[in-house]
Design an enzyme around this catalytic site. Structure first.
Site, PDB file in Angstrom:
ATOM      1  N   LYS A 104       0.508  -0.182  10.870  1.00 54.28           N
ATOM      2  CA  LYS A 104       0.052   1.201  10.645  1.00 54.28           C
ATOM      3  C   LYS A 104      -0.287   1.428   9.177  1.00 54.28           C
ATOM      4  CE  LYS A 104       3.234   4.534   9.967  1.00 54.28           C
ATOM      5  NZ  LYS A 104       3.187   5.424   8.807  1.00 54.28           N
ATOM      6  N   ASN A 105       0.635   1.033   8.291  1.00 51.72           N
ATOM      7  CA  ASN A 105       0.465   1.384   6.881  1.00 51.72           C
ATOM      8  C   ASN A 105      -0.630   0.579   6.196  1.00 51.72           C
ATOM      9  OD1 ASN A 105       2.268   3.399   7.125  1.00 51.72           O
ATOM     10  ND2 ASN A 105       3.991   2.312   6.178  1.00 51.72           N
ATOM     11  N   CYS A 142       7.589  16.234   2.530  1.00 53.41           N
ATOM     12  CA  CYS A 142       7.864  15.928   3.934  1.00 53.41           C
ATOM     13  C   CYS A 142       9.370  15.753   4.080  1.00 53.41           C
ATOM     14  CB  CYS A 142       7.097  14.692   4.389  1.00 53.41           C
ATOM     15  SG  CYS A 142       7.681  13.192   3.640  1.00 53.41           S
ATOM     16  N   ARG A 166       7.908  13.639  -2.421  1.00 48.50           N
ATOM     17  CA  ARG A 166       6.749  12.749  -2.378  1.00 48.50           C
ATOM     18  C   ARG A 166       5.527  13.281  -3.133  1.00 48.50           C
ATOM     19  NH1 ARG A 166       6.071  10.082   3.412  1.00 48.50           N
ATOM     20  NH2 ARG A 166       5.166   8.396   2.212  1.00 48.50           N
ATOM     21  N   ASP A 190      11.652   1.534   4.999  1.00 44.30           N
ATOM     22  CA  ASP A 190      11.219   1.879   6.361  1.00 44.30           C
ATOM     23  C   ASP A 190      12.074   1.209   7.437  1.00 44.30           C
ATOM     24  OD1 ASP A 190       9.285   3.464   5.266  1.00 44.30           O
ATOM     25  OD2 ASP A 190       7.616   2.102   5.668  1.00 44.30           O
ATOM     26  N   ARG A 220       3.812   8.477  16.172  1.00 44.88           N
ATOM     27  CA  ARG A 220       2.984   8.321  14.970  1.00 44.88           C
ATOM     28  C   ARG A 220       2.920   6.857  14.544  1.00 44.88           C
ATOM     29  NH1 ARG A 220       4.333  12.107  10.162  1.00 44.88           N
ATOM     30  NH2 ARG A 220       2.697  10.734   9.446  1.00 44.88           N
TER      31      ARG A 220
HETATM   32  C1  EPZ Z   1       4.337   4.088   1.619  1.00 45.56           C
HETATM   33  O1  EPZ Z   1       4.475   5.444   1.216  1.00 45.56           O
HETATM   34  C2  EPZ Z   1       4.504   4.063   3.106  1.00 45.56           C
HETATM   35  N1  EPZ Z   1       3.501   4.921   3.738  1.00 45.56           N
HETATM   36  C3  EPZ Z   1       5.900   4.554   3.478  1.00 45.56           C
HETATM   37  O2  EPZ Z   1       6.069   4.432   4.872  1.00 45.56           O
HETATM   38  C4  EPZ Z   1       6.919   3.672   2.772  1.00 45.56           C
HETATM   39  O3  EPZ Z   1       8.215   4.179   3.034  1.00 45.56           O
HETATM   40  C5  EPZ Z   1       6.670   3.660   1.266  1.00 45.56           C
HETATM   41  O4  EPZ Z   1       5.302   3.246   1.001  1.00 45.56           O
HETATM   42  C6  EPZ Z   1       7.581   2.715   0.501  1.00 45.56           C
HETATM   43  O5  EPZ Z   1       7.471   1.429   1.013  1.00 45.56           O
HETATM   44  C7  EPZ Z   1       2.259   4.482   3.913  1.00 45.56           C
HETATM   45  O6  EPZ Z   1       1.896   3.377   3.536  1.00 45.56           O
HETATM   46  C8  EPZ Z   1       1.334   5.393   4.630  1.00 45.56           C
HETATM   47  P1  EPZ Z   1       5.419   5.140  -2.616  1.00 45.56           P
HETATM   48  P2  EPZ Z   1       4.052   5.891  -0.229  1.00 45.56           P
HETATM   49  O7  EPZ Z   1       4.279   5.755  -3.332  1.00 45.56           O
HETATM   50  O8  EPZ Z   1       2.880   5.110  -0.677  1.00 45.56           O
HETATM   51  C9  EPZ Z   1       7.475   8.371  -5.521  1.00 45.56           C
HETATM   52  C10 EPZ Z   1       6.544   5.176   7.054  1.00 45.56           C
HETATM   53  O9  EPZ Z   1       7.594   5.525   7.652  1.00 45.56           O
HETATM   54  N2  EPZ Z   1       6.118   8.754  -5.958  1.00 45.56           N
HETATM   55  O10 EPZ Z   1       5.666   3.683  -2.792  1.00 45.56           O
HETATM   56  O11 EPZ Z   1       3.933   7.379  -0.207  1.00 45.56           O
HETATM   57  C11 EPZ Z   1       7.733   8.717  -4.061  1.00 45.56           C
HETATM   58  O12 EPZ Z   1       8.083  10.069  -3.900  1.00 45.56           O
HETATM   59  C12 EPZ Z   1       6.260   5.643   5.643  1.00 45.56           C
HETATM   60  O13 EPZ Z   1       5.674   4.453   7.575  1.00 45.56           O
HETATM   61  C13 EPZ Z   1       5.967   9.660  -7.003  1.00 45.56           C
HETATM   62  O14 EPZ Z   1       6.941  10.195  -7.536  1.00 45.56           O
HETATM   63  O15 EPZ Z   1       5.334   5.480  -1.054  1.00 45.56           O
HETATM   64  C14 EPZ Z   1       8.828   7.736  -3.717  1.00 45.56           C
HETATM   65  O16 EPZ Z   1      10.052   8.245  -4.142  1.00 45.56           O
HETATM   66  C15 EPZ Z   1       7.265   6.610   5.147  1.00 45.56           C
HETATM   67  N3  EPZ Z   1       4.697   9.958  -7.403  1.00 45.56           N
HETATM   68  C16 EPZ Z   1       8.475   6.503  -4.550  1.00 45.56           C
HETATM   69  O17 EPZ Z   1       7.582   6.974  -5.558  1.00 45.56           O
HETATM   70  C17 EPZ Z   1       3.594   9.405  -6.839  1.00 45.56           C
HETATM   71  O18 EPZ Z   1       2.470   9.733  -7.259  1.00 45.56           O
HETATM   72  C18 EPZ Z   1       7.765   5.378  -3.803  1.00 45.56           C
HETATM   73  O19 EPZ Z   1       6.748   5.945  -3.002  1.00 45.56           O
HETATM   74  C19 EPZ Z   1       3.763   8.469  -5.817  1.00 45.56           C
HETATM   75  C20 EPZ Z   1       5.031   8.156  -5.382  1.00 45.56           C
END
Ligand code: EPZ
Length: 429
Positions: free
Chosen positions: A22-23, A120, A125, A310, A402
């Site tokens: 998915k991701n 969310c 996020r 995840d 989802r």
């Molecule tokens: C991706 O989310 C995945 N989603 C998530 O899967 C997964 O949990 C996550 O990566 C970590 O592996 C998709 O690929 C669609 P991050 P993403 O940016 O890209 C903070 C699922 O269940 N952050 O690596 O949003 C953020 O809040 C989902 O399939 C900022 O502060 O994750 C988090 O604490 C849930 N500012 C951390 O970084 C930003 O601009 C890592 O998030 C971006 C992120």
């Protein structure tokens, strides 16, 4: 709304074919906006999330066809022209990954208006790193009325970008924008998740020049235009890990196919430590659990190749009946323990302090009514239900739909007693 009912106690024995990730699929679909040529994505998962994004891409001008090809489910995406470059709130709100159309829209048209995704259930996020990367590439960003207004009338230009911490989405977003920028972009402290390598492979197939994906330094040499082509979505490592944990919870022997064991090394190490047998195969892995209790083990979620956030909820479900105390530290998201009170309804003994959960294994869980709160939390309740005595009913399974394709069918084929109870669309459960 639909519910899933599980009668616990049946071992799992059989084979589960794993779907495309998915991701990865979501980012590859967004990448198709970068070209006016057709892009064919094979090994596509059929999920609520890919449907949401498909709807947004169609609104932006994409022609989209879902069909069964020679290699299974595939999606054809063709965007001869971008219509409007606007991603409205109602479509971005349903799924955060929709935000990733921003970079491709700016890269292709020089402007875009995309709704901010908002928080969310698993945390605030923010998207600050995404926006800073786009600004570094020369886009002017204004935020008002809940929207990002981006402009780059003379196109994007390459830049050196150092992420202050690892972000999967920001790394991918910067790549999606930089492929059509003028000059070279170097991304430091990039995320190394396999989905990033997959995105690079797809972009390179389209004519981009991306090197180093899968390491912390990704170098992108911009090109003037991208073409179309065909790309197979990589296996879903989270679905793989989830079914590995389901088999470990229920007992029996399950072969996971159409996937890769090396994507789940951190999980395999922990499963082995807990007493589960894990055998890598050419196209996946075999998970075997004999009689007797598993041993409690600790995990810390960290970026790839560490233990995936995840899979944290699913691993916690497994630990609820292990012998001893397991300490589970969530370091990626600040609020990803929503499954704890639901697991407690099944009899789990878990206490949470900040980002740390202590799970004291109990002899047995007992079936109950529980509520799905997010995608991975939902499936952790299904896993717990597989070993609970009596019936567990998981409400609000739209979360599950989802990200898990044909879950009841895949588990049912291995002997699990799982069925979907269809509900009315408006019912609040
Ligand atoms: C991706 O989310 C995945 N989603 C998530 O899967 C997964 O949990 C996550 O990566 C970590 O592996 C998709 O690929 C669609 P991050 P993403 O940016 O890209 C903070 C699922 O269940 N952050 O690596 O949003 C953020 O809040 C989902 O399939 C900022 O502060 O994750 C988090 O604490 C849930 N500012 C951390 O970084 C930003 O601009 C890592 O998030 C971006 C992120």
């Amino acid at each position: 709304m639909d519910r899933i009912a599980i009668i616990g106690g049946a071992e799992l024995n059989g084979t589960i074919p794993i779907s495309g990730a998915k991701n990865s699929a979501l980012k590859l679909m967004a990448a198709s906006l970068l070209t006016d040529q057709p892009v064919r994505l094979t090994n596509m998962p059929r999920l609520a999330d890919t449907k949401f994004l498909g709807r947004l891409l169609q609104r932006l001008g994409a022609e989209l066809i879902e069909q069964d090809g020679a290699d299974g489910p595939e999606t054809l995406l063709h965007t001869p022209e971008i219509l409007g470059a606007i991603a409205p709130y109602d479509l971005v709100r349903q799924m955060r990954a929709s935000f990733n159309v921003l970079g491709p829209l700016i890269a292709r048209t020089g402007h875009a208006k995309v709704s901010l995704p908002g928080g969310c259930t698993i945390g605030a996020r923010p998207v600050d790193l995404h926006l800073k990367a786009l600004e570094a590439l020369g886009a002017t960003i204004d935020l008002h009325d809940g929207y990002v207004f981006a402009q780059a009338p003379r196109g994007l230009r390459g830049a050196e970008i150092t992420f202050p911490f690892v972000s999967v989405g920001a790394t991918e977003h910067a790549m999606l924008a930089a492929v059509l920028a003028e000059g070279v972009t170097v991304l430091h402290n990039s995320a190394c998740e396999p989905e990033i390598g997959d995105l690079a492979d797809c972009l390179n197939m389209m004519g981009a020049k991306v090197e180093g994906a899968g390491t912390s330094i990704v170098t992108i040499t911009g090109v003037a235009r991208l073409g179309g082509g065909s790309h197979a979505v990589i296996a879903d490592r989270i679905e793989t890990g989830t079914y590995a944990l389901a088999a470990a919870m229920a007992g029996g022997e399950v072969r996971l196919t159409n996937t890769r064991s090396d994507f789940n090394q951190a999980l395999s190490d922990k499963l082995i430590e807990a007493g589960v047998s894990v055998t890598p195969t050419a196209d996946g892995m075999i998970i075997r659990r004999g009689p007797g209790r598993l041993k409690a083990v600790n995990i810390d979620t960290t970026p790839y190749p560490g233990f995936a956030t995840d899979l944290q909820a699913q691993f916690m479900a497994l630990m609820t009946t292990a012998e001893g105390e397991s300490v589970i530290r969530e370091t990626i998201f600040e609020n990803r323990f929503m499954h704890v009170p639901e697991l407690a309804r099944l009899g789990a003994d878990i206490s949470v302090h900040g980002g740390e959960a202590r799970v004291r294994g109990v002899e047995r869980l007992n079936g109950a009514q529980v509520m799905a709160t997010d995608l991975r939390a939902s499936v952790s309740l299904v896993i717990a239900g597989l070993a609970a005595k009596g019936e567990t009913v998981v409400n609000r399974v739209y979360h599950l739909d989802r990200g898990f394709e044909r879950l009841e069918e895949k588990l049912g084929a291995c002997g699990a007693n799982v069925r979907r109870i269809k509900g009315s669309g408006s019912e609040e459960d």
